[in-house]
Design an enzyme around this catalytic site. Structure first.
Site, PDB file in Angstrom:
ATOM      1  CG  PHE A 148      -1.860   1.254   1.107  1.00 23.75           C
ATOM      2  CD1 PHE A 148      -3.046   1.202   0.389  1.00 23.75           C
ATOM      3  CD2 PHE A 148      -1.497   2.458   1.703  1.00 23.75           C
ATOM      4  CE1 PHE A 148      -3.857   2.324   0.264  1.00 23.75           C
ATOM      5  CE2 PHE A 148      -2.311   3.585   1.578  1.00 23.75           C
ATOM      6  CZ  PHE A 148      -3.489   3.508   0.860  1.00 23.75           C
ATOM      7  CG  ASP A 231       5.707   4.009   1.751  1.00 24.74           C
ATOM      8  OD1 ASP A 231       5.687   4.780   2.735  1.00 24.74           O
ATOM      9  OD2 ASP A 231       4.739   3.868   0.975  1.00 24.74           O
ATOM     10  CE  LYS A 260      -1.222   6.725   6.692  1.00 25.47           C
ATOM     11  NZ  LYS A 260      -0.791   5.743   5.707  1.00 25.47           N
TER      12      LYS A 260
HETATM   13  C1  LIG Z   1      -0.948   5.856   4.233  1.00 24.48           C
HETATM   14  C2  LIG Z   1       0.194   5.421   3.418  1.00 24.48           C
HETATM   15  C3  LIG Z   1       0.526   6.071   2.227  1.00 24.48           C
HETATM   16  C4  LIG Z   1      -0.319   7.176   1.625  1.00 24.48           C
HETATM   17  O1  LIG Z   1      -0.434   8.283   2.445  1.00 24.48           O
HETATM   18  P1  LIG Z   1      -1.583   9.373   2.156  1.00 24.48           P
HETATM   19  O2  LIG Z   1      -1.225  10.513   3.068  1.00 24.48           O
HETATM   20  O3  LIG Z   1      -2.887   8.733   2.511  1.00 24.48           O
HETATM   21  O4  LIG Z   1      -1.508   9.724   0.719  1.00 24.48           O
HETATM   22  C5  LIG Z   1       1.661   5.664   1.554  1.00 24.48           C
HETATM   23  N1  LIG Z   1       2.409   4.655   2.027  1.00 24.48           N
HETATM   24  C6  LIG Z   1       2.111   3.987   3.151  1.00 24.48           C
HETATM   25  C7  LIG Z   1       3.003   2.888   3.628  1.00 24.48           C
HETATM   26  C8  LIG Z   1       0.985   4.337   3.885  1.00 24.48           C
HETATM   27  O5  LIG Z   1       0.661   3.659   4.985  1.00 24.48           O
END
Ligand SMILES: *Cc1c(COP(=O)(O)O)cnc(C)c1O
Length: 401
Positions: A148, A231, A260
């Site tokens: 994700f 990520d 986040k």
């Molecule tokens: C939540 C998330 C994203 C996307 O972040 P948004 O602020 O919702 O665009 C990308 N990578 C990971 C691992 C995430 O948990």
């Protein structure tokens, strides 16, 4: 059978407005929150709940964190937006302090996590063409199944979730998907045109999936003339008891994506963090964002950078409490995770993840299911030990209805 929460006119009115006027891209629990403090939120009926989702880890430092609010208030009264057409006095300190926290040279500030991922892809491709010497438009990036990385069209192009992709094509080419945790498959997928391997060190949305021991170190070893892009949007900034989840495995990625918690639950703040030999490939006019690196975002982000090291010891200690209790809890078929972060699978005879999350909400604990039997537990890192036990007591009862 799960009974609905008791709902008064206030809740029903809010839900009707949302149903009629907000796009139906979420299926929230029937709770309408009006304020939050620390690990607690209060709904429009005056009921209090422990928040075990923490804005998908955007609220690592709790709701209404006094230090983050003070930083935001002070900046609100000075200047909030200059655009990057001009300089401002928060950008340099924010980038320097965040780079130091992560152990890199440079920061590219953006807003949302998906934008950090998009920006990381652009940086990796350009690095591939300029530094590695890949032929024009040939760059490839290896990603993991079950990933994700956000919701933009390029990012869903390499999702393996039919729900996330279906009906949104055509997709961006240039991605190779391999099973998560499989080093042999990763090695086979890396070719002469590969510029990066993009992975979550722990797959959050997939259900807090921790890779097999040695996997991240193996990825690091395979990324010799390929960038390892981690990520850490959800796993970073304290959630696992480390600044970065990669640290627990002694692994240093080339590029770190943050989001986040970087905005402290106050404003959206994300970043690509890397050394000069990588981020230096971007020159004026080649990438940007109206709001990226704005004064308010930087002021809040600077306070987040100060808060992260302070919460690490308690996160590790409470993480042990959390995982010890979950491992001993009947009704769960799997317990995964690191630090104050867990994915648990509920035994099918007890109910679905959704049903258990509804029972928990009635008992005053908020969390959300992900993928059928799985519940995700990610309380604010500032939760008290007593409140953590209260939440786990409620989970134990919800698993034994
Ligand atoms: C939540 C998330 C994203 C996307 O972040 P948004 O602020 O919702 O665009 C990308 N990578 C990971 C691992 C995430 O948990």
């Amino acid at each position: 059978m799960t009974l609905p929460l008791v709902r008064s006119c206030a809740t029903v009115d809010h839900e009707r407005l949302v149903a009629d006027h907000s796009a139906h891209n979420y299926a929230p629990l029937p709770v309408v929150i009006t304020r939050g403090e620390g690990a607690w939120v209060t709904d429009v009926e005056g009921r209090r709940y422990l928040d075990l989702l923490a804005g998908y880890s955007a609220l690592n430092f709790g709701h209404s964190n006094p230090r983050l609010l003070a930083a935001a208030h002070a900046q609100l009264d000075r200047v909030t937006l200059t655009s990057r057409a001009f300089g401002h006095d928060q950008l340099g300190p924010f980038c320097a302090e965040l780079a130091a926290l992560v152990g890199k040279d440079m920061v590219l500030p953006m807003n949302t996590g998906a934008e950090a991922v998009e920006s990381g892809i652009k940086v990796a491709r350009r690095w591939g063409y300029e530094v590695k010497g890949v032929a024009p438009d040939r760059a490839r990036i290896v990603v993991a199944a079950g990933n994700f990385h956000g919701r933009t069209t390029t990012v869903v192009s390499f999702s393996t979730d039919p729900e996330a992709r279906g009906g949104f094509g055509p997709f961006t080419p240039g991605f190779d998907v391999v099973p998560y945790g499989d080093l042999a498959a990763l090695e086979a997928a890396i070719g002469p045109d590969t510029v990066a391997v993009l992975l979550e060190p722990v797959q959050g949305e997939a259900g807090v999936v921790v890779p097999p021991p040695g996997y991240l170190a193996g990825v690091r070893a395979l990324c010799t003339d390929v960038l390892f892009v981690a990520d850490e949007v959800q796993s970073g900034l304290g959630r696992t008891g480390h600044v970065l989840a990669c640290e627990a495995d002694g692994v240093v990625p080339d590029v770190v994506l943050l989001g986040k918690a970087l905005g402290g639950g106050v404003v959206p703040v994300s970043a690509v963090v890397a050394d000069r030999d990588v981020l230096g490939v971007l020159r004026p006019g080649q990438h940007g964002s109206t709001f990226g690196g704005n004064p308010l975002a930087c002021a809040v982000g600077r306070e987040v950078v100060r808060l992260v090291p302070e919460v690490l010891p308690r996160t590790r200690r409470l993480g042990e409490v959390l995982h010890a209790r979950l491992r001993a809890m009947p009704g769960l078929t799997a317990v995964r995770g690191r630090g104050l972060w867990a994915g648990v699978d509920v035994h099918p005879e007890i109910g679905t993840g959704r049903e258990v999350s509804e029972r928990l909400a009635r008992a005053g604990v908020l969390t959300k299911d992900t993928h059928g039997p799985t519940l995700r537990l990610a309380p604010p890192l500032v939760i008290s030990e007593a409140d953590l036990h209260t939440a786990l007591d409620a989970l134990e009862r919800a698993l034994n209805p």
